[in-house]
Design a protein around this motif. Structure first.
Motif, PDB file in Angstrom:
ATOM      1  N   GLU A 188      -9.321 -29.613 -30.752  1.00 47.76           N
ATOM      2  CA  GLU A 188      -8.712 -28.282 -30.876  1.00 47.76           C
ATOM      3  C   GLU A 188      -9.370 -27.277 -29.942  1.00 47.76           C
ATOM      4  N   VAL A 189     -10.722 -27.264 -29.911  1.00 51.96           N
ATOM      5  CA  VAL A 189     -11.444 -26.310 -29.066  1.00 51.96           C
ATOM      6  C   VAL A 189     -11.148 -26.567 -27.588  1.00 51.96           C
ATOM      7  N   SER A 190     -11.131 -27.826 -27.187  1.00 55.05           N
ATOM      8  CA  SER A 190     -10.924 -28.183 -25.783  1.00 55.05           C
ATOM      9  C   SER A 190      -9.509 -27.847 -25.325  1.00 55.05           C
ATOM     10  N   VAL A 191      -8.527 -28.223 -26.131  1.00 57.02           N
ATOM     11  CA  VAL A 191      -7.133 -27.955 -25.770  1.00 57.02           C
ATOM     12  C   VAL A 191      -6.893 -26.447 -25.681  1.00 57.02           C
ATOM     13  N   LYS A 192      -7.437 -25.699 -26.631  1.00 53.84           N
ATOM     14  CA  LYS A 192      -7.263 -24.248 -26.621  1.00 53.84           C
ATOM     15  C   LYS A 192      -7.918 -23.632 -25.394  1.00 53.84           C
ATOM     16  N   THR A 206     -22.219 -31.823 -32.747  1.00 54.18           N
ATOM     17  CA  THR A 206     -20.827 -31.484 -32.432  1.00 54.18           C
ATOM     18  C   THR A 206     -20.602 -29.971 -32.403  1.00 54.18           C
ATOM     19  N   ILE A 207     -21.238 -29.252 -33.321  1.00 54.53           N
ATOM     20  CA  ILE A 207     -20.996 -27.811 -33.433  1.00 54.53           C
ATOM     21  C   ILE A 207     -21.522 -27.069 -32.209  1.00 54.53           C
ATOM     22  N   THR A 208     -22.749 -27.365 -31.787  1.00 52.32           N
ATOM     23  CA  THR A 208     -23.301 -26.672 -30.611  1.00 52.32           C
ATOM     24  C   THR A 208     -22.538 -27.042 -29.343  1.00 52.32           C
ATOM     25  N   SER A 209     -22.105 -28.307 -29.248  1.00 52.58           N
ATOM     26  CA  SER A 209     -21.343 -28.733 -28.058  1.00 52.58           C
ATOM     27  C   SER A 209     -19.969 -28.073 -28.026  1.00 52.58           C
ATOM     28  N   ASN A 210     -19.335 -27.970 -29.196  1.00 47.96           N
ATOM     29  CA  ASN A 210     -18.043 -27.282 -29.258  1.00 47.96           C
ATOM     30  C   ASN A 210     -18.175 -25.815 -28.863  1.00 47.96           C
ATOM     31  N   LYS A 211     -19.264 -25.182 -29.285  1.00 48.65           N
ATOM     32  CA  LYS A 211     -19.484 -23.778 -28.924  1.00 48.65           C
ATOM     33  C   LYS A 211     -19.619 -23.635 -27.409  1.00 48.65           C
ATOM     34  N   MET A 212     -20.317 -24.584 -26.765  1.00 52.76           N
ATOM     35  CA  MET A 212     -20.470 -24.526 -25.314  1.00 52.76           C
ATOM     36  C   MET A 212     -19.123 -24.699 -24.622  1.00 52.76           C
ATOM     37  N   ILE A 213     -18.278 -25.580 -25.144  1.00 53.22           N
ATOM     38  CA  ILE A 213     -16.936 -25.757 -24.575  1.00 53.22           C
ATOM     39  C   ILE A 213     -16.140 -24.463 -24.697  1.00 53.22           C
ATOM     40  N   ASP A 214     -16.273 -23.792 -25.829  1.00 54.50           N
ATOM     41  CA  ASP A 214     -15.572 -22.525 -26.042  1.00 54.50           C
ATOM     42  C   ASP A 214     -16.016 -21.487 -25.008  1.00 54.50           C
ATOM     43  N   ILE A 215     -17.315 -21.391 -24.753  1.00 54.24           N
ATOM     44  CA  ILE A 215     -17.831 -20.439 -23.768  1.00 54.24           C
ATOM     45  C   ILE A 215     -17.340 -20.794 -22.363  1.00 54.24           C
ATOM     46  N   LEU A 216     -17.359 -22.073 -22.042  1.00 48.89           N
ATOM     47  CA  LEU A 216     -16.890 -22.505 -20.723  1.00 48.89           C
ATOM     48  C   LEU A 216     -15.404 -22.203 -20.540  1.00 48.89           C
ATOM     49  N   GLY A 217     -14.641 -22.332 -21.615  1.00 48.09           N
ATOM     50  CA  GLY A 217     -13.219 -21.989 -21.534  1.00 48.09           C
ATOM     51  C   GLY A 217     -13.012 -20.508 -21.288  1.00 48.09           C
ATOM     52  N   LYS A 218     -13.785 -19.667 -21.983  1.00 44.57           N
ATOM     53  CA  LYS A 218     -13.664 -18.214 -21.808  1.00 44.57           C
ATOM     54  C   LYS A 218     -14.056 -17.788 -20.395  1.00 44.57           C
ATOM     55  N   ARG A 255     -13.701 -19.740 -17.745  1.00 40.12           N
ATOM     56  CA  ARG A 255     -12.838 -20.469 -16.810  1.00 40.12           C
ATOM     57  C   ARG A 255     -13.569 -21.555 -16.002  1.00 40.12           C
ATOM     58  N   ASP A 256     -14.561 -22.190 -16.626  1.00 43.29           N
ATOM     59  CA  ASP A 256     -15.273 -23.280 -15.947  1.00 43.29           C
ATOM     60  C   ASP A 256     -14.760 -24.611 -16.515  1.00 43.29           C
ATOM     61  N   TYR A 257     -13.579 -25.027 -16.051  1.00 45.80           N
ATOM     62  CA  TYR A 257     -12.910 -26.188 -16.639  1.00 45.80           C
ATOM     63  C   TYR A 257     -13.569 -27.507 -16.227  1.00 45.80           C
ATOM     64  N   ARG A 258     -14.154 -27.541 -15.045  1.00 49.03           N
ATOM     65  CA  ARG A 258     -14.814 -28.780 -14.606  1.00 49.03           C
ATOM     66  C   ARG A 258     -15.989 -29.108 -15.522  1.00 49.03           C
ATOM     67  N   THR A 259     -16.765 -28.092 -15.896  1.00 49.90           N
ATOM     68  CA  THR A 259     -17.923 -28.328 -16.756  1.00 49.90           C
ATOM     69  C   THR A 259     -17.492 -28.699 -18.173  1.00 49.90           C
ATOM     70  N   ILE A 260     -16.312 -28.239 -18.602  1.00 51.13           N
ATOM     71  CA  ILE A 260     -15.805 -28.653 -19.915  1.00 51.13           C
ATOM     72  C   ILE A 260     -15.721 -30.166 -19.979  1.00 51.13           C
ATOM     73  N   TRP A 261     -15.219 -30.774 -18.899  1.00 51.17           N
ATOM     74  CA  TRP A 261     -15.091 -32.234 -18.883  1.00 51.17           C
ATOM     75  C   TRP A 261     -16.460 -32.904 -18.851  1.00 51.17           C
ATOM     76  N   GLU A 262     -17.416 -32.261 -18.231  1.00 52.50           N
ATOM     77  CA  GLU A 262     -18.778 -32.798 -18.222  1.00 52.50           C
ATOM     78  C   GLU A 262     -19.332 -32.862 -19.655  1.00 52.50           C
ATOM     79  N   VAL A 263     -19.109 -31.782 -20.405  1.00 46.99           N
ATOM     80  CA  VAL A 263     -19.571 -31.750 -21.798  1.00 46.99           C
ATOM     81  C   VAL A 263     -18.811 -32.773 -22.640  1.00 46.99           C
ATOM     82  N   LEU A 264     -17.507 -32.875 -22.426  1.00 50.14           N
ATOM     83  CA  LEU A 264     -16.704 -33.835 -23.194  1.00 50.14           C
ATOM     84  C   LEU A 264     -17.175 -35.270 -22.950  1.00 50.14           C
ATOM     85  N   HIS A 265     -17.450 -35.620 -21.707  1.00 50.19           N
ATOM     86  CA  HIS A 265     -17.914 -36.968 -21.410  1.00 50.19           C
ATOM     87  C   HIS A 265     -19.265 -37.240 -22.072  1.00 50.19           C
TER      88      HIS A 265
END
Length: 501
Positions: free
Chosen positions: A147-151, A109-121, A123-133
């Motif tokens: 929290e990380v995804s919404v932010k 969970t921690i490494t995946s959350n970090k990747m979501i944070d980087i993708l958010g910074k 602006r790669d929102y499509r890939t965020i959903w790929e990681v979430l799925h």
């Protein structure tokens, strides 16, 4: 130039002001100690270098260059943290690490959350959903992921996408209750995403019943971004529902109203919360009154808070000292300082700033010496103010560079005053102690030395010392001036000889 380690302080001990500045200048650098960590930092550096240089290479070449690595979650996080705003190398490494199951590595969970944070910074929102799925498939979703995804999505204005995350989490069995909502809103508030947080709150509250904390977080977020219109709506809604607001929320509302120059509303709110008003509440009001030059009302509130048994803190005294000083009521300002018993750095700096504004260097220096005697440690702002008042800078922007610091102001001030030799001695001490040489008007500095008979010898010596410490570019500047002076002196000698002949 002399070669002692502290040439300035040893030669000029009689100058108390300058000696204090020199001896109080810290130069130590804290180096992180990784001796107790199992992580191979040299390997982390190697992997990061490969990712940086080969981020556009084929997958086959990248896998070959990365080689066999003993992966751990700590290792992956260390690499990802090097690319917080670089999507391609971070994403390619994340995908590569996911294929290393043969060495026993699986993303958590921690490494995946970090990747979501980087993708958010990035602006790669499509890939965020790929990681979430993928996280949903592997059962890695948590409230922290919410929290990380919404932010990440809200920060890019993807409010609808942020709302979808709530449904997505609920669908995958994550308990999204009011506590989870508050967790997300608190994160948005701290990230100054109050408007986005309010929009999310308006939609989600149909599914989740908000509590006092929820409303407080939304209100605080709106106040931080100065959205008074919607903040007042939330406040009125709170009052209508009988929600209790804590003193922190009320203080945030006070600050927003005062910042928006809505003084009548601020005073009404202050009287409304008088039963729960804290020292912070009074400090906010007193500071606003002093800035508006309403000293009499500020002093009235000061007396009132003491009558209610609230002991004024440093912020209250700092505001009053500044207000009284700017109103040239210096005796009362000094009385406030005495009343504190043991003034803090904020109070001293406030009074020194008053002396700077009034162009009273002697009083500013006396205050500086007094704070040293009281055991109050000066900060960089203290030194910069003293440079301003002693060297005549009206504001830091008079020094040409925006990243102005103490050394820049100090050395630049000496040069401006025509004390280039003193500036040279101070620069020498900095060079020997390994401190970065500041930027200032080198043309003025070099011009002053060029008028001396042995100027070119001095420049050569300085250039050599700078070269020894690794400052080659600056060394070349001094060397060029030395060569120009040598040529100039030769021309003078030839001219004199021809005149004699």
């Amino acid at each position: 130039m002399a070669s002692s380690s502290r040439p300035w302080s040893s030669r000029y001990p009689e100058n108390t002001f300058l000696s204090l500045l020199l001896f109080r200048r810290g130069t130590a650098t804290t180096i992180p100690n990784h001796s107790h960590s199992r992580l191979d930092y040299s390997e982390v550096e190697r992997v990061c270098t490969v990712l940086e240089q080969q981020q556009f290479s084929s997958d086959t070449k990248l896998r070959r260059l990365l080689g066999n690595i003993s992966l751990s979650h700590e290792f992956v996080l260390s690499v990802l943290n090097r690319f917080l705003r670089e999507r391609r190398p971070a994403w390619r490494f994340y995908l590569w690490a996911a294929t290393q199951t043969e060495v026993g590595y699986i993303h958590n969970t921690i490494t995946s959350n970090k990747m979501i944070d980087i993708l958010g910074k990035t602006r790669d929102y499509r890939t965020i959903w790929e990681v979430l799925h993928q996280m949903g498939t592997n059962g890695l979703l948590t409230v922290k992921t919410l929290e990380v995804s919404v932010k990440a999505l809200a920060d890019g204005g993807q409010v609808k996408g942020a709302l979808r995350v709530f449904d997505f989490m609920t669908h995958h069995g994550v308990n999204v209750d009011v506590g989870a909502l508050n967790f997300v809103l608190d994160s948005l508030c701290r990230a100054r995403l109050g408007n986005e947080g309010n929009k999310i709150f308006r939609q989600v509250k149909r599914m989740i019943s908000p509590n006092d904390t929820t409303y407080g977080l939304v209100l605080s977020g709106l106040c931080k971004v100065n959205n008074l219109v919607e903040a007042m709506e939330v406040w009125n809604e709170m009052v209508a529902l009988g929600m209790k607001s804590d003193v922190t929320v009320c203080n945030n509302m006070l600050e927003a109203l005062l910042k928006g120059k809505r003084y009548p509303d601020a005073f009404k709110l202050f009287r409304f919360i008088s039963a729960i008003a804290s020292v912070k509440s009074y400090a906010i009001m007193i500071d606003a009154l002093c800035k508006d030059n309403k000293i009499r009302q500020a002093l009235r509130l000061f007396d009132e808070m003491r009558e209610y048994g609230l002991a004024p803190d440093g912020a209250v005294y700092k505001s009053l000292i500044t207000g009284l000083g700017n109103a040239t009521r210096l005796e009362e300002a000094y009385r406030m300082l005495e009343e504190m018993g043991k003034p803090d750095i904020g109070a001293y700096n406030a009074l020194i700033k008053v002396m700077v504004n009034l162009s009273r260097p002697d009083e500013a220096n006396r205050l500086f010496l007094r704070m040293i005697q009281d055991g109050c440690e000066p900060i960089m702002h203290t030194y910069v103010m003293l440079m301003q008042v002693n060297f005549g800078f009206r504001r830091c922007s008079e020094v040409l560079w925006p990243d102005v610091d103490f050394h820049t102001v100090f050395v630049g001030g000496l040069v401006k005053k025509g004390s280039s030799r003193d500036a040279s001695k101070y620069l020498e001490s900095m060079i020997y102690e390994g401190v970065d040489v500041p930027r200032f008007d080198y043309n003025r500095f070099l011009h002053d030395f060029s008028q001396t008979p042995d100027g070119h010898n001095i420049f050569e010596e300085v250039a050599e010392k700078l070269r020894q410490t690794g400052k080659v570019d600056l060394s070349n500047v001094f060397l060029r001036y030395s060569q120009k002076m040598t040529t100039r002196d030769k021309r003078r000698v030839l001219r004199s000889s021809s005149q004699i002949g």
